[in-house]
Design a protein around this motif. Structure first.
Motif, PDB file in Angstrom:
ATOM      1  N   LEU A 101       0.827  -1.206   0.000  1.00  0.00           N
ATOM      2  CA  LEU A 101       0.000   0.000   0.000  1.00  0.00           C
ATOM      3  C   LEU A 101       0.863   1.259   0.000  1.00  0.00           C
ATOM      4  O   LEU A 101       0.533   2.253  -0.648  1.00  0.00           O
ATOM      5  CB  LEU A 101      -0.919  -0.007   1.227  1.00  0.00           C
ATOM      6  CG  LEU A 101      -2.036  -1.055   1.234  1.00  0.00           C
ATOM      7  CD1 LEU A 101      -2.674  -1.137   2.615  1.00  0.00           C
ATOM      8  CD2 LEU A 101      -3.087  -0.739   0.174  1.00  0.00           C
ATOM      9  N   ARG A 102       1.955   1.177   0.711  1.00  0.00           N
ATOM     10  CA  ARG A 102       2.889   2.303   0.769  1.00  0.00           C
ATOM     11  C   ARG A 102       3.469   2.575  -0.619  1.00  0.00           C
ATOM     12  O   ARG A 102       3.615   3.735  -1.032  1.00  0.00           O
ATOM     13  CB  ARG A 102       3.996   1.952   1.759  1.00  0.00           C
ATOM     14  CG  ARG A 102       4.643   3.102   2.461  1.00  0.00           C
ATOM     15  CD  ARG A 102       5.565   2.545   3.545  1.00  0.00           C
ATOM     16  NE  ARG A 102       6.009   3.565   4.452  1.00  0.00           N
ATOM     17  CZ  ARG A 102       6.668   3.304   5.577  1.00  0.00           C
ATOM     18  NH1 ARG A 102       6.945   2.049   5.912  1.00  0.00           N
ATOM     19  NH2 ARG A 102       7.059   4.286   6.356  1.00  0.00           N
ATOM     20  N   ARG A 107       3.059   5.848  -5.843  1.00  0.00           N
ATOM     21  CA  ARG A 107       2.803   5.877  -7.287  1.00  0.00           C
ATOM     22  C   ARG A 107       1.517   6.615  -7.628  1.00  0.00           C
ATOM     23  O   ARG A 107       1.036   6.533  -8.750  1.00  0.00           O
ATOM     24  CB  ARG A 107       2.758   4.443  -7.823  1.00  0.00           C
ATOM     25  CG  ARG A 107       4.076   3.689  -7.652  1.00  0.00           C
ATOM     26  CD  ARG A 107       3.933   2.219  -7.983  1.00  0.00           C
ATOM     27  NE  ARG A 107       5.116   1.468  -7.552  1.00  0.00           N
ATOM     28  CZ  ARG A 107       5.206   0.142  -7.535  1.00  0.00           C
ATOM     29  NH1 ARG A 107       4.173  -0.592  -7.953  1.00  0.00           N
ATOM     30  NH2 ARG A 107       6.307  -0.458  -7.121  1.00  0.00           N
ATOM     31  N   GLY A 108       0.956   7.313  -6.654  1.00  0.00           N
ATOM     32  CA  GLY A 108      -0.184   8.176  -6.929  1.00  0.00           C
ATOM     33  C   GLY A 108      -1.545   7.625  -6.583  1.00  0.00           C
ATOM     34  O   GLY A 108      -2.557   8.263  -6.871  1.00  0.00           O
ATOM     35  N   VAL A 109      -1.599   6.448  -5.953  1.00  0.00           N
ATOM     36  CA  VAL A 109      -2.887   5.857  -5.577  1.00  0.00           C
ATOM     37  C   VAL A 109      -3.303   6.395  -4.208  1.00  0.00           C
ATOM     38  O   VAL A 109      -2.498   6.406  -3.261  1.00  0.00           O
ATOM     39  CB  VAL A 109      -2.790   4.317  -5.537  1.00  0.00           C
ATOM     40  CG1 VAL A 109      -4.083   3.720  -4.975  1.00  0.00           C
ATOM     41  CG2 VAL A 109      -2.505   3.767  -6.923  1.00  0.00           C
ATOM     42  N   ALA A 110      -4.544   6.812  -4.088  1.00  0.00           N
ATOM     43  CA  ALA A 110      -5.072   7.278  -2.804  1.00  0.00           C
ATOM     44  C   ALA A 110      -5.406   6.066  -1.935  1.00  0.00           C
ATOM     45  O   ALA A 110      -6.304   5.287  -2.270  1.00  0.00           O
ATOM     46  CB  ALA A 110      -6.313   8.135  -3.027  1.00  0.00           C
ATOM     47  N   GLN A 235      -6.753   2.262 -12.185  1.00  0.00           N
ATOM     48  CA  GLN A 235      -5.532   2.982 -11.813  1.00  0.00           C
ATOM     49  C   GLN A 235      -4.700   2.160 -10.833  1.00  0.00           C
ATOM     50  O   GLN A 235      -3.471   2.073 -10.960  1.00  0.00           O
ATOM     51  CB  GLN A 235      -5.880   4.332 -11.179  1.00  0.00           C
ATOM     52  CG  GLN A 235      -4.649   5.116 -10.696  1.00  0.00           C
ATOM     53  CD  GLN A 235      -4.979   6.181  -9.659  1.00  0.00           C
ATOM     54  OE1 GLN A 235      -6.127   6.343  -9.261  1.00  0.00           O
ATOM     55  NE2 GLN A 235      -3.955   6.894  -9.211  1.00  0.00           N
ATOM     56  N   VAL A 236      -5.369   1.554  -9.858  1.00  0.00           N
ATOM     57  CA  VAL A 236      -4.673   0.731  -8.868  1.00  0.00           C
ATOM     58  C   VAL A 236      -3.942  -0.420  -9.553  1.00  0.00           C
ATOM     59  O   VAL A 236      -2.755  -0.666  -9.300  1.00  0.00           O
ATOM     60  CB  VAL A 236      -5.670   0.200  -7.819  1.00  0.00           C
ATOM     61  CG1 VAL A 236      -4.989  -0.835  -6.921  1.00  0.00           C
ATOM     62  CG2 VAL A 236      -6.238   1.338  -6.983  1.00  0.00           C
ATOM     63  N   ILE A 237      -4.652  -1.129 -10.419  1.00  0.00           N
ATOM     64  CA  ILE A 237      -4.061  -2.292 -11.082  1.00  0.00           C
ATOM     65  C   ILE A 237      -2.883  -1.872 -11.960  1.00  0.00           C
ATOM     66  O   ILE A 237      -1.825  -2.509 -11.957  1.00  0.00           O
ATOM     67  CB  ILE A 237      -5.139  -3.047 -11.887  1.00  0.00           C
ATOM     68  CG1 ILE A 237      -6.133  -3.699 -10.916  1.00  0.00           C
ATOM     69  CG2 ILE A 237      -4.508  -4.100 -12.785  1.00  0.00           C
ATOM     70  CD1 ILE A 237      -7.346  -4.290 -11.592  1.00  0.00           C
ATOM     71  N   ALA A 238      -3.053  -0.784 -12.696  1.00  0.00           N
ATOM     72  CA  ALA A 238      -1.968  -0.311 -13.552  1.00  0.00           C
ATOM     73  C   ALA A 238      -0.741   0.076 -12.731  1.00  0.00           C
ATOM     74  O   ALA A 238       0.400  -0.144 -13.162  1.00  0.00           O
ATOM     75  CB  ALA A 238      -2.440   0.878 -14.392  1.00  0.00           C
TER      76      ALA A 238
END
Length: 295
Positions: A101-102, A107-110, A235-238
Motif C-alpha cells: 500500500l505504501r 505511485r499516486g494511488v489514494a 488505476q490501482v491495477i496499472a
C-alpha cells in the motif's frame, strides 16, 4: 495407486483445511471441464505433489498463507519455476505484506491514511492516535488476513487492549494503524473484481469491524460499480506494474466522498464468482484456458 492430483490439467491451489473445492471453485471446475480442461484442488504444501505435472496452477483457497508467509512465498517460487503459477510468484511476494500500500501511494494511488509500525519498535498507541487526530482507528499486522490480530479502537476505553496487541505482535511483525472508514457501514466496502484483465462484477461486503454480532465474513451481495470506482480500480491495477490474471480491488469512500484503496487482493482472494454470475465464471475459465495453452 495414482495420486488424485495426477489427473488434473489445472491445479486449484488450496490449503489443507480446504481439501475439497468450495462452491465457487466447483463452478470454475465445471466451466473448465466444458472446455476440455480438468481441474481440481491441490494442497500447496503437500510434499508429494509434482508441480511440473500441471499445465497451470491457480491460487484459490490457500487461506493459511498469512500464517506461514515466508514458507508460502518460498513454495510459490519453487512451484512457479515448474509450471505457470497465477498470479505469479513475484506478485505473491509483493502482495502478502501490506507494505505494498505504501508503494502504491508513492505511485499516486489514494490509500487509507496509514501509520506504519516497524517490527521491534516501541510504540505508544495513545500518543500515536492523539498525534494523528484519529478517535476511531484500526490496528493490525502488516501480514494478516481474515481480521486476525486486528482491533478497532473506538475510544479511550479500547486503548489498553490496542497497546497490549501492539506489545504482543510488534516484536515479531510489522504493524499498521489506520483511521476507521465509517462509510463502510452505509455505502459499504465495495470490491471490484477483474478477471482476465476485464472488470466482471462488483460486490458490497459487510464491514468486518462494525461490531455487528451477526457479521458473516462470506456475506456479500452484487452491487453496481460507479464509473469513478471502475476508473480508480484500473488505476490501482496499472500502478502495480504486474500482469494479473485476477484482482480484487477493495475500496471505501472517505469523509469527503473520495475513493480510498483499502486492500488490493491479488494473492488468494475470494472472487465471489457466485455473485458475479455466469459472466464472471466464463471469463475466468476462458482466461485460464488461454494461459494453459500458452505453456
Amino acid at each position: 495407486m495414482p495420486a488424485p492430483w495426477s489427473s488434473f490439467d489445472v491445479a486449484l491451489v488450496t490449503a489443507s483445511a480446504f481439501p475439497e473445492c468450495l462452491p465457487d471453485e466447483r463452478l470454475l471446475m465445471d466451466a473448465l471441464a466444458a472446455r476440455g480442461v480438468k481441474a481440481g484442488p491441490v494442497i500447496w504444501d503437500d510434499a508429494s505433489v509434482d508441480w511440473s505435472h500441471f499445465r497451470l496452477a491457480l491460487i484459490r483457497t490457500a487461506w493459511d498463507s498469512d500464517k506461514r508467509r515466508d514458507e508460502f512465498v518460498a513454495w510459490a517460487g519453487r512451484a512457479g519455476a515448474r509450471c505457470p503459477l497465477w498470479n505469479p510468484p513475484e506478485v505473491l511476494r509483493w502482495n502478502t505484506h501490506k507494505g505494498y500500500l505504501r508503494e502504491l501511494e508513492a505511485r499516486g494511488v489514494a490509500v487509507v491514511p496509514t501509520a506504519w509500525l516497524e517490527r521491534g519498535a516501541t510504540v505508544d498507541v495513545k500518543a500515536l492516535l492523539a498525534g494523528r487526530g484519529w478517535s476511531d482507528a484500526v490496528v493490525k499486522p502488516a501480514v494478516s488476513a481474515g481480521a486476525r490480530d486486528t482491533l478497532r479502537v473506538r475510544g479511550p476505553g479500547d486503548i489498553p487492549a490496542a497497546q497490549a496487541l501492539v506489545e504482543r505482535v510488534l516484536p515479531h511483525k510489522d504493524m499498521m494503524v489506520q483511521p476507521y472508514q465509517s462509510s463502510v457501514e452505509g455505502y459499504g466496502e465495495r470490491s471490484l473484481l477483474f478477471l482476465g484483465g476485464e472488470h466482471t462484477h462488483a460486490i458490497k461486503r459487510q464491514p468486518a469491524l462494525s461490531g455487528d454480532p451477526d457479521y458473516d465474513a462470506t456475506a456479500a451481495e452484487p452491487a453496481p460499480s460507479a464509473e469513478d470506482e471502475r476508473a480508480f480500480a484500473r488505476q490501482v491495477i496499472a500502478a502495480t506494474g504486474f500482469e494479473l490474471l485476477y484482482a480484487r480491488v477493495d475500496v471505501a469512500r472517505d469523509e469527503a466522498g473520495g475513493l480510498r484503496l483499502m486492500e488490493l487482493e491479488i494473492t488468494e482472494p475470494n472472487l465471489f464468482l457466485r455473485q458475479g454470475g455466469p459472466r464472471a465464471v466464463e471469463r475466468l475459465a476462458d482466461a485460464l484456458v488461454l494461459k494453459a495453452r500458452a505453456r
